[in-house]
Design an enzyme around this catalytic site. Structure first.
Site, PDB file in Angstrom:
ATOM      1  N   HIS A 112       0.831  -1.206   0.000  1.00 39.66           N
ATOM      2  CA  HIS A 112       0.000   0.000   0.000  1.00 39.66           C
ATOM      3  C   HIS A 112       0.876   1.271   0.000  1.00 39.66           C
ATOM      4  CE1 HIS A 112      -3.208  -2.789   0.486  1.00 39.66           C
ATOM      5  NE2 HIS A 112      -2.889  -3.083   1.734  1.00 39.66           N
TER       6      HIS A 112
ATOM      7  N   ASP B  42      -4.861  -8.594  -3.135  1.00 33.16           N
ATOM      8  CA  ASP B  42      -5.143  -8.312  -1.722  1.00 33.16           C
ATOM      9  C   ASP B  42      -6.402  -9.012  -1.206  1.00 33.16           C
ATOM     10  OD1 ASP B  42      -5.226  -7.250   0.822  1.00 33.16           O
ATOM     11  OD2 ASP B  42      -5.094  -5.164   0.225  1.00 33.16           O
TER      12      ASP B  42
END
Ligand code: NGQ
Ligand code: ZN
Length: 453
Positions: A271, A322
């Protein structure tokens, strides 16, 4: 898997130094042994039209595929990342090793269908439902490895160290009990995993401190020497995490990591959404891969990664699915670029002047994803024969050649244009479907019926 010796002939193929025509790829025992260009096909060659290297998926929590779409009902108050996490904790509380196997096998089959040929599994669901350790500390990892082996996707396994609920070493909550280790227990897991992964072709073992919330500085320092492989960590995904880190240490999460640890090319910051320009430049300079998960980051309302600055500084990046709320390699790349377009009110933001945006995105994610997963990038001699073919009859590819095929794939077709996928020279996806799709779906449906009563 493939015959001992086999050869493929592609009309067009994307090789490490660009597009080539009439490409013959010879494969022995799953590995590329020869690549010829402008070569005539031979009688026994498998004939292919448009060939791309398989893409690495650098960040997955496979079990979350089972809750895709189950966290989209708005509660009474504001809905945010932390509320989604409560739904995820309720889901995870029920999973057995068999459930994990069924869900992961479907998720991995879908990744292959989307054009991913290696997955980085950031795996933190280690213990039984009551939090007790299994007799085999790698029981849940073994379910992941078996699912990857059966689906045919290459695995970079990233067992997660998780010990605390928040900064400053706070005690973990009940919802986190299946994730938690002490350092000795984690070292035993790492040791055991060498056996668990020994028979899985091309498996790579790294490790992952979950986040600065879940590990103390002392624990982090002890973890790093446990691996020579990739090290992944979630960082700076939510503004609350940045504020909490500042309150705890006086530094921002990315700033803290870069200052306190020997962070280098082995690391992947997953991220890294909220960074200052100084953090962005330093992360790029250190060769850390940014693990970007645009679909999940949009779904969870994380914010936008400072992509233009990071890429201008030569930063390395790759894509991950993810939460697996939607598995689509091309869509990850499309959304990465579109987020930047919406924020900057301009177009083709991530491509250098004169370059195809799709080709730039594809090449960036291929190189950075491979770096982050400890694997080789692209079709090269000595690498596994992992590749993807596009459907030459897909309308979005009509009349296109070379880089325009990648623009068509990413901006106009997405996974609908992925036709076949080969892993170690063996075909695992045909006409867009995993060869075991029906069995995977049936087993997945049975697992979900048990989990969601
Ligand atoms: C995870 N997922 O570990 O699955 C996390 C949520 C957390 C993302 N950050 C849990 N997207 O970060 O505490
Ligand atoms: Zn994650």
């Amino acid at each position: 898997m493939a015959d001992a010796q086999t050869a493929f002939h592609a009309a067009e193929a994307l090789l490490p130094d660009g597009w080539a025509h009439d490409v013959r790829i010879s494969v022995a025992d799953g590995m590329v042994v020869r690549i010829e260009t402008d070569a005539a096909p031979q009688a026994t060659d498998q004939r292919l039209a448009i060939l791309l290297p398989g893409m690495p998926n650098l960040h997955s929590h496979a079990f979350q595929r089972g809750m895709a779409g189950l966290a989209e009902t708005r509660g009474r108050g504001d809905d945010d990342f932390w509320g989604w996490r409560e739904v995820m904790y309720r889901f995870v509380a029920r999973l057995t090793p068999d459930h994990l196997y069924a869900i992961a096998a479907l998720a991995y089959a879908e990744m292959l269908e989307a054009g991913f040929t290696r997955v980085g599994e950031f795996h933190y669901l280690h213990h039984d439902r009551d939090g007790a350790a299994f007799a085999d500390p790698a029981e849940m990892s073994a379910a992941i490895a078996a699912a990857a082996g059966e689906a045919g996707i290459a695995l970079t396994h990233l067992p997660v160290f998780y010990a605390h609920a928040g900064f400053g070493g706070t005690a973990p909550g009940a919802g986190q009990r299946r994730f938690v280790h002490d350092l000795d227990g984690f070292a035993r897991l790492m040791e055991r995993l060498r056996d668990t992964l020994a028979t899985l072709p091309d498996a790579v073992l790294g490790l992952a401190p979950h986040s600065l919330r879940a590990v103390t500085p002392e624990e982090l320092a002890s973890l790093v020497p446990l691996t020579g492989g990739p090290i992944h960590i979630h960082v700076a995904e939510q503004v609350r995490e940045v504020a909490d880190c500042l309150a705890w240490s006086g530094q921002r999460p990315v700033e803290w990591l870069l200052a306190k640890l020997p962070v280098d090319r082995r690391w992947c910051f997953v991220h890294a959404t909220h960074m200052t320009p100084a953090e962005t430049a330093e992360m790029a300079a250190r060769g850390v891969v940014a693990g970007l998960c645009p679909i999940t980051e949009a779904n969870l309302g994380d914010g936008l990664f400072p992509a233009a600055d990071f890429l201008a500084a030569g930063g390395r990046w790759g894509i991950g699915s993810d939460s697996n709320v939607l598995i689509d390699m091309a869509e990850e790349l499309r959304l990465f670029e579109y987020g930047q377009r919406l924020a900057t009110r301009s177009r083709t933001v991530l491509a250098p002047p004169g370059a195809s945006c799709g080709a730039t995105l594809f090449a960036g994610a291929l190189a950075g994803g491979a770096q982050a997963l400890g694997a080789s990038a692209g079709l090269a001699i000595g690498a596994p024969a992992d590749f993807v073919t596009l459907d030459p009859d897909h309308p979005s590819l009509a009349g296109r050649a070379g880089d325009a095929l990648l623009d068509g794939l990413i901006f106009a077709a997405r996974r609908g244009a992925v036709d076949g996928v080969w892993r170690r020279g063996g075909q695992v996806v045909a006409q867009g479907r995993h060869v075991d799709r029906a069995r995977n779906v049936a087993r997945y449906r049975a697992a979900l019926a048990e989990i969601i009563e």
